[in-house]
Design a protein around this motif. Structure first.
Motif, PDB file in Angstrom:
ATOM      1  N   UNK A  35       1.260  -1.039  -0.375  1.00  0.00           N
ATOM      2  CA  UNK A  35       0.219   0.428   0.384  1.00  0.00           C
ATOM      3  C   UNK A  35       1.082   1.419  -0.253  1.00  0.00           C
ATOM      4  N   UNK A  36       0.500   2.237   0.200  1.00  0.00           N
ATOM      5  CA  UNK A  36       0.777   3.693  -0.296  1.00  0.00           C
ATOM      6  C   UNK A  36       1.758   3.487   1.449  1.00  0.00           C
ATOM      7  N   UNK A  37       2.832   4.181   1.323  1.00  0.00           N
ATOM      8  CA  UNK A  37       3.938   4.602   2.559  1.00  0.00           C
ATOM      9  C   UNK A  37       3.222   5.764   3.287  1.00  0.00           C
ATOM     10  N   UNK A  38       2.742   5.641   5.255  1.00  0.00           N
ATOM     11  CA  UNK A  38       3.185   6.292   5.713  1.00  0.00           C
ATOM     12  C   UNK A  38       4.355   6.587   6.012  1.00  0.00           C
ATOM     13  N   UNK A  39       3.531   8.333   7.684  1.00  0.00           N
ATOM     14  CA  UNK A  39       4.261   9.034   7.841  1.00  0.00           C
ATOM     15  C   UNK A  39       5.304   8.253   8.446  1.00  0.00           C
ATOM     16  N   UNK A  40       5.068   7.155   9.489  1.00  0.00           N
ATOM     17  CA  UNK A  40       5.509   6.924  10.089  1.00  0.00           C
ATOM     18  C   UNK A  40       6.846   6.217   9.325  1.00  0.00           C
ATOM     19  N   UNK A  41       6.472   5.918   8.071  1.00  0.00           N
ATOM     20  CA  UNK A  41       7.496   4.682   7.545  1.00  0.00           C
ATOM     21  C   UNK A  41       8.687   5.982   7.371  1.00  0.00           C
ATOM     22  N   UNK A  42       8.269   7.891   7.546  1.00  0.00           N
ATOM     23  CA  UNK A  42       9.412   8.417   6.234  1.00  0.00           C
ATOM     24  C   UNK A  42       9.590   8.970   7.412  1.00  0.00           C
ATOM     25  N   UNK A  43       9.284   8.356   8.898  1.00  0.00           N
ATOM     26  CA  UNK A  43      10.392   8.932  10.352  1.00  0.00           C
ATOM     27  C   UNK A  43      12.089   7.825  10.061  1.00  0.00           C
ATOM     28  N   UNK A  44      11.719   7.087   9.294  1.00  0.00           N
ATOM     29  CA  UNK A  44      13.012   5.956   9.074  1.00  0.00           C
ATOM     30  C   UNK A  44      13.375   6.976   7.956  1.00  0.00           C
ATOM     31  N   UNK A  45      12.990   6.540   6.814  1.00  0.00           N
ATOM     32  CA  UNK A  45      13.868   7.268   5.669  1.00  0.00           C
ATOM     33  C   UNK A  45      14.628   8.248   5.998  1.00  0.00           C
ATOM     34  N   UNK A 271      -0.696   9.131  23.159  1.00  0.00           N
ATOM     35  CA  UNK A 271       0.126   8.444  21.524  1.00  0.00           C
ATOM     36  C   UNK A 271       0.085   7.057  21.519  1.00  0.00           C
ATOM     37  N   UNK A 272       0.033   6.249  20.781  1.00  0.00           N
ATOM     38  CA  UNK A 272      -0.447   4.918  19.572  1.00  0.00           C
ATOM     39  C   UNK A 272       0.611   4.853  19.189  1.00  0.00           C
ATOM     40  N   UNK A 273       1.440   3.587  19.086  1.00  0.00           N
ATOM     41  CA  UNK A 273       2.243   4.040  17.665  1.00  0.00           C
ATOM     42  C   UNK A 273       1.669   3.712  15.625  1.00  0.00           C
ATOM     43  N   UNK A 274       1.852   5.106  15.321  1.00  0.00           N
ATOM     44  CA  UNK A 274       1.034   4.646  13.813  1.00  0.00           C
ATOM     45  C   UNK A 274       0.881   3.671  12.764  1.00  0.00           C
ATOM     46  N   UNK A 275       0.450   3.554  12.277  1.00  0.00           N
ATOM     47  CA  UNK A 275       0.119   1.625  11.829  1.00  0.00           C
ATOM     48  C   UNK A 275      -1.133   1.557  11.119  1.00  0.00           C
ATOM     49  N   UNK A 276      -0.807   1.148  10.243  1.00  0.00           N
ATOM     50  CA  UNK A 276      -2.195   0.547   9.271  1.00  0.00           C
ATOM     51  C   UNK A 276      -3.699  -0.015   9.242  1.00  0.00           C
ATOM     52  N   UNK A 277      -2.604  -1.152  10.590  1.00  0.00           N
ATOM     53  CA  UNK A 277      -3.100  -2.055  11.730  1.00  0.00           C
ATOM     54  C   UNK A 277      -4.557  -1.167  12.563  1.00  0.00           C
ATOM     55  N   UNK A 278      -3.926  -0.358  13.258  1.00  0.00           N
ATOM     56  CA  UNK A 278      -5.177   0.563  14.328  1.00  0.00           C
ATOM     57  C   UNK A 278      -5.562   1.587  13.341  1.00  0.00           C
ATOM     58  N   UNK A 279      -5.231   1.690  12.172  1.00  0.00           N
ATOM     59  CA  UNK A 279      -5.380   2.846  11.556  1.00  0.00           C
ATOM     60  C   UNK A 279      -5.427   4.669  11.832  1.00  0.00           C
ATOM     61  N   UNK A 280      -4.846   4.517  12.248  1.00  0.00           N
ATOM     62  CA  UNK A 280      -3.977   5.944  12.616  1.00  0.00           C
ATOM     63  C   UNK A 280      -2.694   6.634  11.804  1.00  0.00           C
ATOM     64  N   UNK A 281      -3.438   6.000  10.968  1.00  0.00           N
ATOM     65  CA  UNK A 281      -1.653   6.824   9.878  1.00  0.00           C
ATOM     66  C   UNK A 281      -2.688   7.867   9.210  1.00  0.00           C
ATOM     67  N   UNK A 282      -1.539   8.313   8.884  1.00  0.00           N
ATOM     68  CA  UNK A 282      -1.320   9.735   7.616  1.00  0.00           C
ATOM     69  C   UNK A 282      -0.154   9.347   6.195  1.00  0.00           C
ATOM     70  N   UNK A 283      -1.469   8.949   5.453  1.00  0.00           N
ATOM     71  CA  UNK A 283       0.090   8.585   4.318  1.00  0.00           C
ATOM     72  C   UNK A 283       0.970   9.959   3.557  1.00  0.00           C
TER      73      UNK A 283
END
Length: 491
Positions: A35-45, A271-283
């Motif tokens: 799927x599209x990457x969310x802003x949590x992925x951007x933290x690492x990159x 705060x909870x960790x941003x994740x797609x499983x929790x649905x609390x993500x922003x692409x």
């Protein structure tokens, strides 16, 4: 001062000494492209983009590898949901990820391997583990790693074998010798992609992919292995187990892990960790539709890479205002120097001015402490604004000092990937972004400004005020000075 990094493996900061200096092989776990990457992925990159930039700044010969996982349970499930071929799904999402990284202004890694290009190597790797007694095939065609046979299991995460079931992606199977054993090879199921192997048709497990891609491209011992701290267990722990059993030597010298992006909620204000499983993500692209890429990078880097970041609109808005202030200062300093040709002058506040680059290096040498760097830069920009405000110094001394500071900021910007744009380009991009958010184009604003000017010339003050109020209602501020009308969009 030596560069020191926090090594998750030893739980302490250590002098950074590569295996074969000045060469540095750095492998960072990439995204699973379902799927599209969310802003949590951007933290690492973003974090590892700056780390590799600084290593190059320190004149290390870096090979930066970040993979794409393009075969996985989530990918298969998502392709079935969409009714599309797996390679179409992964190809689309790899292109989307690449676009997002370019939009953020991140440098492309030297290598971006896809795991489906390394299946043959994975089969050979697994075969050796079976031969050496570290892995076993099952009657159904799966192959599992014998965790109990690897004596150092848990040395990265600090977990013991009893904690295995708490890990992510641990699969239950009656054919396992032990509950903690993990899959190296998965027998194919109807409708799934498959490759031939000595154990029957199937596909690789998740953990084996990174061991093979990393060592194939960087050798059997890595200088740096990085990723999000959520990968520490079981993914990185399993990578260590299978790689060290296979190669007979340490897998990576330094392990670096970035913190989470957390999202506050009514149930958990912390705060909870941003994740797609929790649905609390922003692409990433949703966030970039509202905030400039430089804002996102500044926001992320204002927290040390090992710490968690609390993701809020308030925080991003504040960061955007701060970035705008920094760019305005750079633009004003450039304009000041253009209006006051530099002559031979002395550095003002020389103790602070000459310390800009050494202070930057000291902060970055302390485990890439970008948070401290931005704190230091606030003082630099204050000095610049104070100089331009006057106060008794000569123009020659002011010019020499501003020029020195701008040159040092350019060096720092090249490492951080922030403040590295032309200020006019930043201002233009930010204005276009804000206008897009209110559904207007620059031509629309200019048309209203022209209508207001026409009303003023006709002495139709009511109409002129009406247009001004209409612009203000949209967040557009109009300023008249010396017969010239300018406008800005509020943050």
């Amino acid at each position: 001062m030596a560069l020191r990094v926090y090594n998750t493996l030893t739980k302490k900061k250590e002098d950074f000494i590569p295996i074969d200096p000045p060469k540095v092989g750095m492998y960072v776990c990439g995204v699973t492209v379902y799927d599209l990457s969310h802003i949590g992925h951007a933290r690492s990159t973003i974090a590892f983009d700056v780390i590799q930039r600084y290593l190059r700044y320190r004149e290390f010969d870096v090979t930066y590898v970040r993979n794409f996982t393009d075969i996985d349970d989530k990918i298969i499930r998502r392709a079935n949901e969409l009714g599309c071929a797996i390679d179409v799904l992964t190809g689309d999402n790899i292109r989307a990820f690449t676009h997002d990284m370019q939009a953020l202004g991140l440098q492309t890694p030297d290598l971006e391997p896809r795991c489906t290009d390394y299946i043959e190597g994975m089969i050979a790797f697994i075969g050796k583990l079976v031969e050496d007694g570290y892995a076993y095939p099952t009657p159904s065609g799966d192959v599992y790693y014998r965790v109990h046979n690897f004596k150092g299991y848990g040395k990265l995460s600090g977990k013991n074998l009893d904690d295995l079931e708490a890990g992510a992606r641990v699969e239950v199977s009656e054919e396992k010798e032990s509950p903690g054993d993990f899959a190296l090879w998965k027998a194919s199921k109807p409708g799934e992609p498959e490759w031939p192997s000595p154990w029957g048709a199937g596909r690789p497990g998740w953990h084996i992919e990174c061991s093979v891609m990393s060592t194939h491209n960087l050798g059997t011992m890595l200088d740096i292995h990085g990723g999000g701290k959520d990968l520490m267990f079981p993914h990185h722990e399993n990578e260590i187990a299978q790689s060290e059993a296979h190669n007979g030597q340490p897998y990576a010298k330094y392990w670096l892990h970035n913190g989470f992006v957390n999202v506050p909620s009514n149930d958990n204000p912390d705060g909870d960790k941003m994740s797609k499983s929790l649905g609390n993500f922003y692409t990433i692209r949703d966030v970039l539709a509202a905030y400039h890429p430089q804002t996102v990078k500044f926001f992320m880097l204002s927290t040390h890479y090992r710490n968690d970041v609390m993701f809020t609109e308030e925080g991003l808005t504040k960061a955007q205002g701060r970035v705008s202030y920094f760019y305005d200062t750079i633009a004003n300093a450039q304009a000041w120097l253009a209006a006051h040709p530099a002559e031979s002058g002395q550095l003002l506040e020389a103790e602070k001015t000459e310390a800009v680059l050494p202070s930057f290096e000291a902060a970055m040498d302390d485990d890439f402490n970008t948070q401290r760097v931005f704190g230091q830069l606030s003082g630099v920009f204050k000095i610049m604004n104070d100089l331009m405000a006057g106060g008794g110094q000569t123009e020659a001394d002011t010019a020499a000092t501003l020029e020195r500071l701008l040159n040092d900021l350019k060096v720092i910007a090249g490492v951080l990937g922030v403040f590295d744009l032309d200020p006019m380009i930043f201002a233009s991009e930010l204005r276009a972004l804000r206008l897009a958010q209110i559904g207007m184009a620059e031509a629309d604003v200019e048309a209203l400004i022209a209508a207001r000017q026409a009303a003023r010339e006709a002495k139709d003050w009511a109409r002129a005020d009406e247009v001004r109020d209409e612009l203000m209602a949209k967040g557009i501020l109009v300023k008249d000075a010396k017969g010239v009308t300018t406008w800005t969009v509020k943050n």
